[in-house]
Design an enzyme around this catalytic site. Sequence first.
Site, mmCIF file in Angstrom:
data_model
loop_
_atom_site.group_PDB
_atom_site.id
_atom_site.type_symbol
_atom_site.label_atom_id
_atom_site.label_comp_id
_atom_site.label_asym_id
_atom_site.label_seq_id
_atom_site.Cartn_x
_atom_site.Cartn_y
_atom_site.Cartn_z
ATOM 1 N N CYS A 9 -1.496 -10.976 -6.844
ATOM 2 C CA CYS A 9 -1.829 -12.084 -5.948
ATOM 3 C C CYS A 9 -1.796 -11.522 -4.526
ATOM 4 O O CYS A 9 -0.728 -11.235 -3.990
ATOM 5 C CB CYS A 9 -0.776 -13.179 -6.155
ATOM 6 N N CYS A 66 0.861 -1.177 0.000
ATOM 7 C CA CYS A 66 0.000 0.000 0.000
ATOM 8 C C CYS A 66 0.904 1.235 0.000
ATOM 9 O O CYS A 66 1.791 1.350 0.842
ATOM 10 C CB CYS A 66 -0.877 -0.007 1.252
HETATM 11 FE FE FE Z 1 -2.645 1.017 3.630
#
Ligand code: FE
Length: 132
Positions: free
Chosen positions: A120, A97
């Site tokens: 994935c 992220c």
């Molecule tokens: Fe995050």
Amino acid sequence: MSDKKPENNETWKEKLSSDEFEILRMCGTERPFSGKYNSFYEPGEYFCAACGAELFDSNTKFDSGSGWPSFYDVLKTSNVKLIEDNAHGMKRVEVRCAKCDSHLGHVFNDGPPPTGLRYCINSIALKHAKDK
Ligand code: FE
């Protein structure tokens, strides 16, 4: 080349369950076919389980047979970051992220059209819109 784990502090340990912490912050991997989103195809967006950033959309999700939720694209390129991962004697590309640096999974070049990519991703790293 980096196999550096995300920065950690007590905040993440307190905020996340032990399974979430192991995968998101310690780069762990859930057992294949064990995750709640592996065979889940309801419409909607998927968000980072740690910080809530929007990451994937159901319309790019497909059944890769791998046992992990698989997507052929991200929602916004700028919301993920890719890191070369040479751990475990393999040359892979780790997906994190971009907002909170949490580990999400890996991306491979054997996905379907139109991108040919296969993201994935661990179910534990995601929250579908209906679970937010
Ligand atoms: Fe995050």
